[in-house]
Design an enzyme around this catalytic site. Sequence first.
Site, PDB file in Angstrom:
ATOM      1  N   THR A 132      -8.716  -1.364   8.432  1.00 18.45           N
ATOM      2  CA  THR A 132      -7.382  -1.221   7.851  1.00 18.45           C
ATOM      3  C   THR A 132      -7.382  -1.424   6.335  1.00 18.45           C
ATOM      4  O   THR A 132      -8.272  -2.097   5.787  1.00 18.45           O
ATOM      5  CB  THR A 132      -6.446  -2.267   8.507  1.00 18.45           C
ATOM      6  N   ASP A 133      -6.332  -0.915   5.684  1.00 13.25           N
ATOM      7  CA  ASP A 133      -6.165  -1.169   4.246  1.00 13.25           C
ATOM      8  C   ASP A 133      -5.760  -2.621   3.966  1.00 13.25           C
ATOM      9  O   ASP A 133      -5.866  -3.100   2.830  1.00 13.25           O
ATOM     10  CB  ASP A 133      -5.138  -0.204   3.628  1.00 13.25           C
ATOM     11  N   GLU A 134      -5.289  -3.331   5.029  1.00 12.77           N
ATOM     12  CA  GLU A 134      -4.759  -4.685   4.798  1.00 12.77           C
ATOM     13  C   GLU A 134      -5.840  -5.669   4.358  1.00 12.77           C
ATOM     14  O   GLU A 134      -5.523  -6.740   3.847  1.00 12.77           O
ATOM     15  CB  GLU A 134      -4.054  -5.204   6.052  1.00 12.77           C
ATOM     16  N   TYR A 158      -4.059 -11.489  10.881  1.00  9.52           N
ATOM     17  CA  TYR A 158      -4.553 -10.171  11.329  1.00  9.52           C
ATOM     18  C   TYR A 158      -5.529  -9.605  10.303  1.00  9.52           C
ATOM     19  O   TYR A 158      -6.661  -9.215  10.645  1.00  9.52           O
ATOM     20  CB  TYR A 158      -3.385  -9.204  11.540  1.00  9.52           C
ATOM     21  N   LYS A 162      -9.596  -8.807  10.630  1.00  7.89           N
ATOM     22  CA  LYS A 162     -10.189  -7.474  10.431  1.00  7.89           C
ATOM     23  C   LYS A 162     -11.228  -7.543   9.297  1.00  7.89           C
ATOM     24  O   LYS A 162     -12.283  -6.920   9.383  1.00  7.89           O
ATOM     25  CB  LYS A 162      -9.113  -6.437  10.095  1.00  7.89           C
TER      26      LYS A 162
HETATM   27  P1  NAD Z   1      -3.002  -0.969  19.458  1.00  5.44           P
HETATM   28  O1  NAD Z   1      -2.598  -2.413  19.445  1.00  5.44           O
HETATM   29  O2  NAD Z   1      -1.993   0.068  19.750  1.00  5.44           O
HETATM   30  O3  NAD Z   1      -4.173  -0.781  20.527  1.00  5.44           O
HETATM   31  C1  NAD Z   1      -5.242  -1.668  20.666  1.00  5.44           C
HETATM   32  C2  NAD Z   1      -5.969  -1.334  21.968  1.00  5.44           C
HETATM   33  O4  NAD Z   1      -7.084  -2.223  22.096  1.00  5.44           O
HETATM   34  C3  NAD Z   1      -5.102  -1.518  23.222  1.00  5.44           C
HETATM   35  O5  NAD Z   1      -5.251  -0.421  24.085  1.00  5.44           O
HETATM   36  C4  NAD Z   1      -5.666  -2.798  23.859  1.00  5.44           C
HETATM   37  O6  NAD Z   1      -5.532  -2.814  25.284  1.00  5.44           O
HETATM   38  C5  NAD Z   1      -7.125  -2.722  23.427  1.00  5.44           C
HETATM   39  N1  NAD Z   1      -7.765  -4.039  23.411  1.00  5.44           N
HETATM   40  C6  NAD Z   1      -7.275  -5.184  22.849  1.00  5.44           C
HETATM   41  N2  NAD Z   1      -8.138  -6.199  23.064  1.00  5.44           N
HETATM   42  C7  NAD Z   1      -9.202  -5.670  23.735  1.00  5.44           C
HETATM   43  C8  NAD Z   1     -10.421  -6.215  24.228  1.00  5.44           C
HETATM   44  N3  NAD Z   1     -10.706  -7.512  24.075  1.00  5.44           N
HETATM   45  N4  NAD Z   1     -11.288  -5.398  24.863  1.00  5.44           N
HETATM   46  C9  NAD Z   1     -10.997  -4.083  25.033  1.00  5.44           C
HETATM   47  N5  NAD Z   1      -9.842  -3.524  24.610  1.00  5.44           N
HETATM   48  C10 NAD Z   1      -8.966  -4.313  23.969  1.00  5.44           C
HETATM   49  O7  NAD Z   1      -3.710  -0.725  18.071  1.00  5.44           O
HETATM   50  P2  NAD Z   1      -3.720   0.579  17.145  1.00  5.44           P
HETATM   51  O8  NAD Z   1      -2.542   0.555  16.285  1.00  5.44           O
HETATM   52  O9  NAD Z   1      -4.011   1.752  17.977  1.00  5.44           O
HETATM   53  O10 NAD Z   1      -4.985   0.235  16.224  1.00  5.44           O
HETATM   54  C11 NAD Z   1      -6.302   0.617  16.621  1.00  5.44           C
HETATM   55  C12 NAD Z   1      -7.277   0.158  15.569  1.00  5.44           C
HETATM   56  O11 NAD Z   1      -6.957   0.770  14.322  1.00  5.44           O
HETATM   57  C13 NAD Z   1      -7.273  -1.350  15.318  1.00  5.44           C
HETATM   58  O12 NAD Z   1      -8.597  -1.758  15.104  1.00  5.44           O
HETATM   59  C14 NAD Z   1      -6.441  -1.516  14.059  1.00  5.44           C
HETATM   60  O13 NAD Z   1      -6.836  -2.649  13.337  1.00  5.44           O
HETATM   61  C15 NAD Z   1      -6.779  -0.229  13.324  1.00  5.44           C
HETATM   62  N6  NAD Z   1      -5.751   0.297  12.399  1.00  5.44           N
HETATM   63  C16 NAD Z   1      -4.466   0.475  12.831  1.00  5.44           C
HETATM   64  C17 NAD Z   1      -3.527   1.050  11.959  1.00  5.44           C
HETATM   65  C18 NAD Z   1      -2.092   1.300  12.379  1.00  5.44           C
HETATM   66  O14 NAD Z   1      -1.288   1.719  11.553  1.00  5.44           O
HETATM   67  N7  NAD Z   1      -1.725   1.100  13.630  1.00  5.44           N
HETATM   68  C19 NAD Z   1      -3.910   1.387  10.655  1.00  5.44           C
HETATM   69  C20 NAD Z   1      -5.230   1.165  10.255  1.00  5.44           C
HETATM   70  C21 NAD Z   1      -6.142   0.628  11.149  1.00  5.44           C
HETATM   71  O1  DAU Z   2      -1.636  -0.883   6.863  1.00  7.97           O
HETATM   72  C1  DAU Z   2      -2.288  -0.685   8.088  1.00  7.97           C
HETATM   73  C2  DAU Z   2      -1.672  -1.592   9.117  1.00  7.97           C
HETATM   74  O2  DAU Z   2      -0.393  -1.027   9.427  1.00  7.97           O
HETATM   75  C3  DAU Z   2      -2.507  -1.737  10.382  1.00  7.97           C
HETATM   76  O3  DAU Z   2      -3.717  -2.356  10.062  1.00  7.97           O
HETATM   77  C4  DAU Z   2      -1.752  -2.586  11.416  1.00  7.97           C
HETATM   78  O4  DAU Z   2      -2.492  -2.620  12.627  1.00  7.97           O
HETATM   79  C5  DAU Z   2      -0.415  -1.928  11.682  1.00  7.97           C
HETATM   80  O5  DAU Z   2       0.341  -2.730  12.575  1.00  7.97           O
HETATM   81  C6  DAU Z   2       0.355  -1.751  10.371  1.00  7.97           C
HETATM   82  O6  DAU Z   2       0.708  -3.041   9.818  1.00  7.97           O
HETATM   83  P1  DAU Z   2       2.142  -3.288   9.120  1.00  7.97           P
HETATM   84  O7  DAU Z   2       2.416  -4.726   9.125  1.00  7.97           O
HETATM   85  O8  DAU Z   2       2.225  -2.561   7.835  1.00  7.97           O
HETATM   86  O9  DAU Z   2       3.071  -2.494  10.185  1.00  7.97           O
HETATM   87  P2  DAU Z   2       4.488  -2.842  10.830  1.00  7.97           P
HETATM   88  O10 DAU Z   2       4.933  -1.614  11.551  1.00  7.97           O
HETATM   89  O11 DAU Z   2       4.474  -4.117  11.578  1.00  7.97           O
HETATM   90  O12 DAU Z   2       5.398  -3.041   9.552  1.00  7.97           O
HETATM   91  C7  DAU Z   2       5.525  -2.032   8.558  1.00  7.97           C
HETATM   92  C8  DAU Z   2       6.408  -2.584   7.459  1.00  7.97           C
HETATM   93  O13 DAU Z   2       7.737  -2.741   7.975  1.00  7.97           O
HETATM   94  C9  DAU Z   2       5.985  -3.958   6.975  1.00  7.97           C
HETATM   95  O14 DAU Z   2       6.211  -4.053   5.582  1.00  7.97           O
HETATM   96  C10 DAU Z   2       6.924  -4.918   7.698  1.00  7.97           C
HETATM   97  C11 DAU Z   2       8.182  -4.101   7.883  1.00  7.97           C
HETATM   98  N1  DAU Z   2       8.969  -4.393   9.118  1.00  7.97           N
HETATM   99  C12 DAU Z   2       8.311  -4.382  10.303  1.00  7.97           C
HETATM  100  C13 DAU Z   2       8.991  -4.639  11.465  1.00  7.97           C
HETATM  101  C14 DAU Z   2       8.262  -4.650  12.795  1.00  7.97           C
HETATM  102  C15 DAU Z   2      10.325  -4.608   9.034  1.00  7.97           C
HETATM  103  O15 DAU Z   2      10.926  -4.594   7.939  1.00  7.97           O
HETATM  104  N2  DAU Z   2      11.004  -4.879  10.192  1.00  7.97           N
HETATM  105  C16 DAU Z   2      10.390  -4.913  11.415  1.00  7.97           C
HETATM  106  O16 DAU Z   2      11.079  -5.182  12.426  1.00  7.97           O
END
Ligand code: NAD
Ligand code: DAU
Length: 351
Positions: A132-134, A158, A162
């Site tokens: 992630t970018d975080e 989180y 990561k």
């Molecule tokens: P998500 O939470 O939707 O899915 C995570 C999946 O991992 C689920 O299906 C869960 O059952 C599985 N899982 C959790 N613990 C596990 C374990 N111990 N063994 C096997 N499976 C397990 O997450 P996502 O949003 O799809 O993110 C996927 C990946 O991409 C993560 O590594 C996250 O850090 C990264 N990522 C997410 C975003 C975003 O915007 N969502 C952005 C950048 C990177």
């Molecule tokens: O940047 C990549 C990341 O993006 C991934 O690594 C994470 O897995 C993914 O969950 C996401 O993280 P964020 O914290 O950016 O996503 P989230 O959807 O939780 O929140 C997006 C923005 O919106 C953040 O600034 C917090 C804000 N927010 C979020 C929620 C859930 C609100 O203002 N209200 C809300 O109820």
Amino acid sequence: MILVTGGAGFIGSNFVLDWLAQERTPVVNLDYLTYAGNLDNLSALSGDERHTFIQGDINDRALVARLLREHQPGAVVHFAAESHVDRSIHGPADFVHTNVIGTFSLLEEARIYWCSLKESEKARFRFLHVSTDEVYGSLGPDDPPFTETTPYAPNSPYAASKAASDHLVRAYHHTYGLPVITTNCSNNYGPYQFPEKLVPLMVLNALQRRPLPVYGDGRNVRDWLYVTDHCEAVRLALKRGRPGETYNIGGNAEKTNLEVVKTICAILDALRPDEAPHEELIAFVADRPGHDRRYAMDSGKIRNELGWRPRERFDTGFRKTVEWYLDHMPWVDNVASGAYRSWIDTNYKNR
Ligand code: NAD
Ligand code: DAU
């Protein structure tokens, strides 16, 4: 074949669907099915022999060793993680367990398996770690976007978990020669996202005429990328990325949270004019502790080396996404029950 972890989650399931639509190589999909994993996401693959689903934990080393031995994958693509920042604030232990120790367990088994391969197979093998970018921390309003050489400065449990996993992946390349690639991506949106995250949460709340909880002043900035564009970037990095390298992936679409929420409201106004204006539901609530102010990604490296660029535009991608949730209400109803409701109480009741 390739071994995908977390392939029943939001990005992982989109990746598996996209991979099998584009490639002939079969997938073994290892997912623990936590609250975030959902087999409904993969229902289009029922009867497709190229997809084998295994419910299991990446920390179960005997299981991972057996899957590697039996299926002899050419790559591991590692999505499995605890992914929600707010949950990491309420309960960081799961994040250390899955993201740090789980990645370590997977790396260990991948290394043992890789050492057993013939030289030609060893050279072709890849361990692709999805991050992630975080990990880079927070930008000021005029700072340039994150590059692959920006120092790590994670701010939430989180992001720290990561970052730790990224460091382990890096170390396995430098110490043992394991051919790893790490991708660091910005915020994804699209189908099958669990509605604890900003975009689906706002769509669902708006449909139910519930408040749209915007944290703090709503001016935190995220860089939004349509999920299929992320999947394509991972596919390219897997095929043509250089072992030991990291690639930043971003949508070049920086928006404040308020802009995102207002965009969703405008789309819903057009689709459901009887319920307009949805913006009147916006409610500013207490901020997320340690809330990063701005993320932005410089995708120059993956663009120049691998020819990747996002295909979807923010406006069309958001419209498609909102329409997807409206068209998939049974999927929404299934995920928005039980554990989901108790999370909503935990996170929003006292804000
Ligand atoms: P998500 O939470 O939707 O899915 C995570 C999946 O991992 C689920 O299906 C869960 O059952 C599985 N899982 C959790 N613990 C596990 C374990 N111990 N063994 C096997 N499976 C397990 O997450 P996502 O949003 O799809 O993110 C996927 C990946 O991409 C993560 O590594 C996250 O850090 C990264 N990522 C997410 C975003 C975003 O915007 N969502 C952005 C950048 C990177
Ligand atoms: O940047 C990549 C990341 O993006 C991934 O690594 C994470 O897995 C993914 O969950 C996401 O993280 P964020 O914290 O950016 O996503 P989230 O959807 O939780 O929140 C997006 C923005 O919106 C953040 O600034 C917090 C804000 N927010 C979020 C929620 C859930 C609100 O203002 N209200 C809300 O109820």
